[in-house]
Design a protein around this motif. Structure first.
Motif, mmCIF file in Angstrom:
data_model
loop_
_atom_site.group_PDB
_atom_site.id
_atom_site.type_symbol
_atom_site.label_atom_id
_atom_site.label_comp_id
_atom_site.label_asym_id
_atom_site.label_seq_id
_atom_site.Cartn_x
_atom_site.Cartn_y
_atom_site.Cartn_z
ATOM 1 N N GLY A 1 3.838 -2.500 -0.700
ATOM 2 C CA GLY A 1 3.474 -0.849 -0.284
ATOM 3 C C GLY A 1 3.536 -0.715 0.654
ATOM 4 N N CYS A 2 3.296 0.626 1.216
ATOM 5 C CA CYS A 2 3.499 0.766 2.434
ATOM 6 C C CYS A 2 1.898 2.046 3.004
ATOM 7 C CB CYS A 2 4.415 1.782 2.512
ATOM 8 S SG CYS A 2 6.115 0.704 2.577
ATOM 9 N N GLY A 3 1.933 1.626 4.160
ATOM 10 C CA GLY A 3 0.976 1.887 4.643
ATOM 11 C C GLY A 3 -0.695 1.635 3.942
ATOM 12 N N SER A 4 -1.213 3.541 3.927
ATOM 13 C CA SER A 4 -2.107 3.096 2.327
ATOM 14 C C SER A 4 -1.509 2.290 0.906
ATOM 15 C CB SER A 4 -2.974 4.476 2.313
ATOM 16 O OG SER A 4 -3.410 4.676 3.112
ATOM 17 N N ALA A 5 -1.018 2.577 0.793
ATOM 18 C CA ALA A 5 -0.606 1.655 -1.103
ATOM 19 C C ALA A 5 -0.536 0.423 -0.089
ATOM 20 C CB ALA A 5 0.824 1.928 -0.977
ATOM 21 N N ALA B 1 4.975 -3.257 -6.995
ATOM 22 C CA ALA B 1 5.205 -2.793 -6.458
ATOM 23 C C ALA B 1 4.339 -0.960 -5.997
ATOM 24 C CB ALA B 1 7.088 -1.133 -6.755
ATOM 25 N N VAL B 2 3.755 -0.220 -5.180
ATOM 26 C CA VAL B 2 2.847 0.143 -5.578
ATOM 27 C C VAL B 2 3.024 1.385 -4.392
ATOM 28 C CG1 VAL B 2 0.107 0.557 -4.506
ATOM 29 C CG2 VAL B 2 1.363 -1.520 -5.223
ATOM 30 N N SER B 3 2.778 2.640 -5.097
ATOM 31 C CA SER B 3 3.610 3.664 -4.520
ATOM 32 C C SER B 3 3.311 4.612 -5.617
ATOM 33 C CB SER B 3 5.463 4.291 -4.567
ATOM 34 O OG SER B 3 5.070 4.921 -3.870
ATOM 35 N N GLN B 4 2.476 5.987 -4.229
ATOM 36 C CA GLN B 4 2.044 7.428 -5.565
ATOM 37 C C GLN B 4 2.575 7.785 -5.538
ATOM 38 O OE1 GLN B 4 1.024 11.509 -5.724
ATOM 39 N NE2 GLN B 4 1.833 10.419 -3.765
ATOM 40 N N SER B 5 3.781 7.891 -4.309
ATOM 41 C CA SER B 5 5.344 8.950 -4.548
ATOM 42 C C SER B 5 5.963 8.730 -5.614
ATOM 43 C CB SER B 5 5.120 9.734 -3.435
ATOM 44 O OG SER B 5 5.972 8.278 -2.600
ATOM 45 N N GLU C 1 8.526 7.597 -4.465
ATOM 46 C CA GLU C 1 9.313 7.466 -3.097
ATOM 47 C C GLU C 1 9.843 6.777 -2.474
ATOM 48 O OE1 GLU C 1 11.898 9.368 -5.805
ATOM 49 O OE2 GLU C 1 11.203 10.447 -7.135
ATOM 50 N N THR C 2 9.265 6.653 -2.162
ATOM 51 C CA THR C 2 9.093 5.938 -1.007
ATOM 52 C C THR C 2 10.068 5.007 -0.117
ATOM 53 O OG1 THR C 2 6.465 6.176 -0.055
ATOM 54 C CG2 THR C 2 7.523 4.339 1.292
ATOM 55 N N SER C 3 11.386 5.129 0.004
ATOM 56 C CA SER C 3 12.512 4.214 0.462
ATOM 57 C C SER C 3 11.654 3.176 0.387
ATOM 58 C CB SER C 3 13.111 4.942 1.846
ATOM 59 O OG SER C 3 14.231 4.692 1.662
ATOM 60 N N SER D 1 -2.543 16.241 -0.198
ATOM 61 C CA SER D 1 -2.564 15.669 1.144
ATOM 62 C C SER D 1 -1.834 14.795 1.674
ATOM 63 C CB SER D 1 -3.981 15.694 0.956
ATOM 64 O OG SER D 1 -4.730 15.989 2.261
ATOM 65 N N VAL D 2 -1.221 14.907 2.499
ATOM 66 C CA VAL D 2 -0.806 13.831 3.080
ATOM 67 C C VAL D 2 -1.241 12.492 3.755
ATOM 68 C CG1 VAL D 2 0.171 13.676 5.414
ATOM 69 C CG2 VAL D 2 0.700 15.668 4.965
ATOM 70 N N ALA D 3 -2.655 12.724 3.756
ATOM 71 C CA ALA D 3 -3.674 11.170 3.689
ATOM 72 C C ALA D 3 -4.144 10.593 2.182
ATOM 73 C CB ALA D 3 -4.850 12.395 4.503
ATOM 74 N N SER D 4 -3.293 9.966 2.034
ATOM 75 C CA SER D 4 -3.897 9.552 0.117
ATOM 76 C C SER D 4 -5.395 9.651 -0.056
ATOM 77 C CB SER D 4 -3.326 8.613 -0.083
ATOM 78 O OG SER D 4 -3.412 8.019 -0.845
ATOM 79 N N THR D 5 -6.065 10.009 -1.174
ATOM 80 C CA THR D 5 -7.444 9.402 -1.237
ATOM 81 C C THR D 5 -7.431 8.635 -2.418
ATOM 82 O OG1 THR D 5 -7.000 12.135 -1.225
ATOM 83 C CG2 THR D 5 -8.840 11.024 0.646
ATOM 84 N N ASN E 1 -7.371 5.155 -6.968
ATOM 85 C CA ASN E 1 -7.038 4.951 -8.428
ATOM 86 C C ASN E 1 -6.193 3.537 -8.333
ATOM 87 O OD1 ASN E 1 -8.492 7.395 -9.194
ATOM 88 N ND2 ASN E 1 -6.627 7.641 -10.967
ATOM 89 N N MET E 2 -5.144 3.715 -7.115
ATOM 90 C CA MET E 2 -4.414 2.054 -6.863
ATOM 91 C C MET E 2 -5.207 0.635 -7.575
ATOM 92 S SD MET E 2 -1.945 2.899 -3.956
ATOM 93 C CE MET E 2 -1.244 4.350 -4.407
ATOM 94 N N ALA E 3 -6.760 1.118 -6.270
ATOM 95 C CA ALA E 3 -7.739 -0.172 -6.390
ATOM 96 C C ALA E 3 -8.076 -0.223 -7.974
ATOM 97 C CB ALA E 3 -8.648 0.407 -5.760
ATOM 98 N N ALA F 1 -10.220 2.710 8.747
ATOM 99 C CA ALA F 1 -8.890 3.160 10.576
ATOM 100 C C ALA F 1 -7.853 4.097 10.127
ATOM 101 C CB ALA F 1 -9.194 1.624 10.844
ATOM 102 N N GLN F 2 -6.742 3.503 9.468
ATOM 103 C CA GLN F 2 -5.576 4.361 9.190
ATOM 104 C C GLN F 2 -6.377 5.601 9.048
ATOM 105 O OE1 GLN F 2 -2.167 3.691 8.275
ATOM 106 N NE2 GLN F 2 -2.166 4.693 6.201
ATOM 107 N N LYS F 3 -7.157 5.696 8.130
ATOM 108 C CA LYS F 3 -7.310 7.472 7.780
ATOM 109 C C LYS F 3 -8.392 8.472 8.913
ATOM 110 C CE LYS F 3 -6.421 8.206 4.417
ATOM 111 N NZ LYS F 3 -5.405 8.220 3.282
HETATM 112 C C1 F6R Z 1 -1.818 7.324 4.191
HETATM 113 C C2 F6R Z 1 -0.385 7.616 3.511
HETATM 114 C C3 F6R Z 1 0.238 6.785 3.736
HETATM 115 C C4 F6R Z 1 1.371 6.532 1.971
HETATM 116 C C5 F6R Z 1 2.567 5.420 2.201
HETATM 117 C C6 F6R Z 1 3.334 5.301 1.024
HETATM 118 O O1 F6R Z 1 -2.426 7.982 3.788
HETATM 119 O O2 F6R Z 1 -0.645 8.639 2.434
HETATM 120 O O3 F6R Z 1 0.202 5.785 3.780
HETATM 121 O O4 F6R Z 1 0.032 5.626 1.607
HETATM 122 O O5 F6R Z 1 3.334 6.479 3.446
HETATM 123 O O6 F6R Z 1 3.264 6.434 0.179
HETATM 124 P P1 F6R Z 1 3.228 6.453 -1.222
HETATM 125 O O7 F6R Z 1 2.000 5.581 -1.943
HETATM 126 O O8 F6R Z 1 3.721 7.175 -1.974
HETATM 127 O O9 F6R Z 1 4.291 5.037 -1.289
#
Ligand code: F6R
Length: 621
Positions: free
Chosen positions: A315-319, A361-365, A367-369, A413-417, A422-424, A498-500
Motif C-alpha cells: 500500500g502507499c502512505g497510511s495504507a 493490496a491495501v487502499s482506501q480509495s 484507485e491509487t495508481s 478528508s485527505v488525511a486518512s483516519t 478499519n484496515m488495521a 508522524a505522517q499524520k
Molecule cells: C495519509 C493518506 C495517504 C494515503 C495514500 C494511499 O493520511 O491518506 O498517505 O493513505 O495516498 O491512499 P489509498 O489508501 O487511497 O490507496
C-alpha cells in the motif's frame, strides 16, 4: 487530484455541475471550470480559485453582471472539472474545460497524456494556435479535426480515433455542439463512474459527486469508452471489442454521508465516526463458536489458507503503515512470516513473486495508481493477490477480484483516519482467520474475538478524552519538529502518527524505533524537540520507560501515550489509552495520535481537510 463531473438530462446543468465539483473539492485542486451547451453554443466559465468563485462567476454571468461575452448560460448538458496542475501552472487559461479554436468541442480530462508534446507540436505545425500549456487542449483540437467536414462521423468514433494516438492515462468527458444530446466518456487509468437517473445521466470521477442525485452507478473499466444520453448509454472497448452488458449497482453511500453535520471539518467527523466504522467492520465477521473470523470476500478455503507460506501487504502512505500493522498481527497470530512494502517501490523493483505468498493490496480509495500497478505486476507474475479496499467497484478491488471490504464508509478528508483504523482491524480478522486454520489455539482465538468486540467502545472512551488531548496538542503545537517513538508493535503506529502530524500541521515529524534512538537520532534530542513515546502494556514496558529516561536525561520533553501504569512524573504529558489485548493495542494507540495531529493543526490554523500539495486519491505517478 483532478475531478470530473458531467450531466445530460432535463435539469439546468450548471447547478448540478457546481454541486458535483463542490463534492469533489476534498480531492485537492487548484482551479475549476465548466462548460454547458446553451442555444447551440458552448458557454465556458473558469476560475483559478475555488469552486465557490466559479459559482459566483456563473451567477454573475447569469444575472448579466459579467461583461466578458463568454460565460455560462442555462443548458441541460454540460461538463465540469477541478484541476490539480500537471502541465502548466494553475491559472484560468490552463483550467479545464478546453475547447478547439472554433469552440465546437469541449473536454475535461484527468490523468497525464505522455506524448502531449509531440501532439502539440503536430498541431502547431498544422497551423493550430494553442492557447494553454496543457496536454488536454491538444485532445480538443484533435477531436474537432476528426469531426469537422465529416457529418457522418459519430462523436464516439472521433474520440476513439484520437485516443488511438494518445499515450498515457486518462479519464475524460467530451461535449460536442453538433451532438447536443450526448457526452462521450473514456477511461484508461483514471476512474470514471456513470450515474443512472430517471431520464438523466451523470458522469464523475468519484461517486461523491453523484450520490445526491442517484445511487445507481456503473464503473467504467480501463480501456472503455461510453456514450451517454439522458435515456440511455452504451459502452464499448477502445480497441473495438464490444464491452459486456453493464448493470448499474447500488452504491452503499448517500448524500448524508458527505454532510458535515455538527463538525467543522471532515477529519474531525471521520475521527469521531470510528466506533461505528469499527462496528461495521466487525459485524457478522466474528465467529464465537470456533473463535475465528469470517471473511466472506476471500475466495480461499481452509486448505488454500493453510498453504500460504508468507503474507505481504502492499500500500502507499497510511495504507502502507496499516499494512505494517497487519504484518505484525499475521506473524503474531498465525506465525506466518509477514511484511509490508510501499506499493510505489514494489512496482518498480522487479520483485521476486512467490506463488505461495498471499499479497494484500491495501487502499482506501482503491484507485491509487502505484498500488494498482503493483497488483497488475503481481498478476502478470502469477502472484495470489487479494484487495483490502474501502470503495466497492474501485479499480484495485476489481483488479484483485476478491478480498476484504473495509466498511469504513466514505472518507472525505485527505488525511486518512477511519479507513486506516478499519484496515488495521480487518487485518486483525485476517490474522485470526489464518491463525485458526493453523496453530492458534481456541483459547487464544477467543481472547482475540473478545478483544476485537471491545474495540469500538474503547475507541469511544479515547474520543471522550478529546479535551485533554487537545490541551496536550496546544502545549506542543509550537514545536518545529517532533519525534514519534515506538517499539515492535508500536513502530508502525509511530510512523503513522508522524505522517499524520506532518501532513496536516506541516510540523516536521520523524518516527524512530525506540531501540534505534541511541544509534544516531539521540543527537537531535534537545528541549526544542518533543518526543511522543508509545508505551503499550506489553512485556516491553520497562524497555520503553528507559527510552523515556534517556530522552529526559538529554532535556527532551516527552508526551507518553500509554495503556501502562507509568511512574509519576516520568513524562511531561501523559495520554491514557484503555488496556486491550496486547496484539490489538496498536489499533487503539493510533486514535490519540490522530487527535494530537488534528488539534496541533487546528491550533496552527491549517486547512485541515485540504493540506497543501496533497490530494485524496493519487491516480497519477
Ligand atoms: C495519509 C493518506 C495517504 C494515503 C495514500 C494511499 O493520511 O491518506 O498517505 O493513505 O495516498 O491512499 P489509498 O489508501 O487511497 O490507496
Amino acid at each position: 487530484m483532478c475531478g470530473i463531473v458531467g450531466y445530460v438530462g432535463k435539469r439546468d446543468a450548471i447547478p448540478v455541475l457546481v454541486e458535483g465539483l463542490h463534492r469533489l473539492e476534498y480531492r485537492g485542486y487548484d482551479s475549476a471550470g465548466l462548460a454547458v451547451l446553451h442555444r447551440g453554443r458552448l458557454a465556458v466559465t473558469k476560475t483559478s480559485g475555488r469552486v465557490q468563485d466559479l459559482r459566483d462567476k456563473v451567477a454573475a454571468t447569469a444575472s448579466g453582471k459579467a461583461s466578458s461575452g463568454k460565460g455560462s448560460g442555462k443548458g441541460s448538458i454540460g461538463i465540469g472539472h477541478t484541476r490539480w496542475a500537471t502541465h502548466g501552472e494553475p491559472n484560468e487559461i490552463n483550467a479545464h474545460p478546453h475547447t478547439d479554436t472554433a469552440g465546437r468541442v469541449a473536454i475535461v480530462h484527468n490523468g497525464i497524456i505522455e506524448n502531449a508534446e509531440q501532439l502539440r507540436e503536430q498541431l502547431t505545425a498544422s497551423g493550430v494556435k494553442l492557447v494553454s500549456d496543457t496536454d488536454t487542449e491538444a485532445l480538443a483540437h484533435l477531436i474537432a479535426a476528426e469531426l469537422t467536414g465529416d457529418d457522418s462521423m459519430s462523436l464516439e468514433d472521433a474520440v476513439v480515433r484520437v485516443l488511438g494516438a494518445v499515450e498515457g492515462a486518462y479519464g475524460l468527458v467530451v461535449l460536442d455542439t453538433k451532438h447536443p444530446d450526448q457526452l462521450v466518456v473514456a477511461r484508461n487509468g483514471s476512474p470514471i463512474v456513470l450515474g443512472v437517473g430517471e431520464n438523466e445521466m451523470f458522469v464523475a470521477s468519484d461517486v461523491s459527486a453523484l450520490v445526491r442525485y442517484t445511487r445507481q452507478v456503473i464503473y467504467l473499466e480501463d480501456g472503455e469508452v461510453a456514450t451517454i444520453r439522458a435515456n440511455d448509454f452504451h459502452s464499448t472497448s477502445l480497441n473495438g471489442a464490444a464491452a459486456g452488458e453493464k448493470t448499474p449497482m447500488l452504491v452503499d453511500a448517500d448524500a448524508l454521508d458527505y454532510e458535515l453535520g455538527e463538525f467543522s471539518d471532515y477529519m474531525s467527523k471521520e475521527i469521531h465516526e470510528q466506533p461505528d466504522a469499527l462496528r461495521r467492520a466487525l459485524m457478522g465477521r466474528l465467529d464465537e463458536r470456533f473463535a475465528t473470523a469470517r471473511l466472506g470476500g476471500i475466495n480461499l478455503d481452509a486448505r488454500q489458507l493453510r498453504a500460504i507460506r508468507q503474507v505481504k501487504f502492499l500500500g502507499c502512505g497510511s495504507a502502507y503503515y496499516a499494512g505494517q500493522m497487519g504484518a505484525h498481527l499475521v506473524e503474531e497470530l498465525a506465525r506466518i512470516p509477514a511484511d509490508a512494502e510501499p506499493a510505489s517501490e514494489f512496482r518498480y523493483r522487479s520483485p521476486v513473486v512467490d506463488p505461495d505468498t498471499l499479497y494484500v493490496a491495501v487502499s482506501q480509495s482503491g484507485e491509487t495508481s502505484d498500488t494498482l500497478m503493483a497488483v497488475q505486476e503481481l498478476k502478470r507474475k502469477g502472484g495470489q493477490v487479494i484487495g483490502a479496499v474501502n470503495v466497492v467497484g474501485s479499480a484495485i478491488g476489481r483488479e484483485c477480484g476478491h478480498g476484504i471490504f473495509l466498511h469504513a464508509g466514505p472518507e472525505v478528508s485527505v488525511a486518512s483516519t477511519k479507513a486506516l483504523t478499519n484496515m488495521a482491524v480487518n487485518f486483525a480478522l485476517l490474522a485470526l482467520l489464518l491463525g485458526r486454520v493453523r496453530d492458534l489455539s481456541a483459547a487464544h482465538g477467543e481472547r482475540i474475538v473478545e478483544g476485537l468486540r471491545n474495540l469500538p467502545d474503547q475507541v469511544g472512551r479515547i474520543l471522550a478524552a478529546e479535551a485533554e488531548i487537545a490541551s496536550v496538542a496546544a502545549q506542543f503545537a509550537g514545536a518545529e519538529r517532533m519525534f514519534f517513538i515506538g517499539r515492535v508493535r508500536g513502530w508502525p503506529v509511530a510512523r503513522e502518527g508522524a505522517q499524520k502530524l506532518k501532513e496536516i500541521s506541516y510540523v516536521h515529524a520523524e518516527a524512530y524505533q525506540a531501540g534505534e534512538l541511541k544509534h544516531g537520532p539521540l543527537a537531535l534530542i534537545s528541549p526544542e524537540m518533543p518526543s511522543v513515546v508509545l508505551i503499550p502494556s506489553d512485556d516491553l514496558v520497562a524497555k520503553n520507560i528507559s527510552t523515556i529516561e534517556q530522552i529526559k536525561a538529554r532535556g527532551g520533553p516527552v508526551i507518553a501515550v500509554t495503556s501502562a501504569d507509568l511512574p509519576e512524573g516520568l513524562a511531561d504529558a501523559v495520554i491514557s489509552v484503555p488496556k486491550a489485548e496486547p496484539e490489538l493495542e496498536p489499533i487503539l494507540f493510533n486514535i490519540p495520535l490522530q487527535m494530537l495531529a488534528y488539534h496541533a493543526a487546528a491550533k496552527l490554523g491549517r486547512d485541515i481537510d485540504k493540506p497543501r500539495n496533497l490530494a485524496k486519491s493519487v491516480t497519477v505517478e
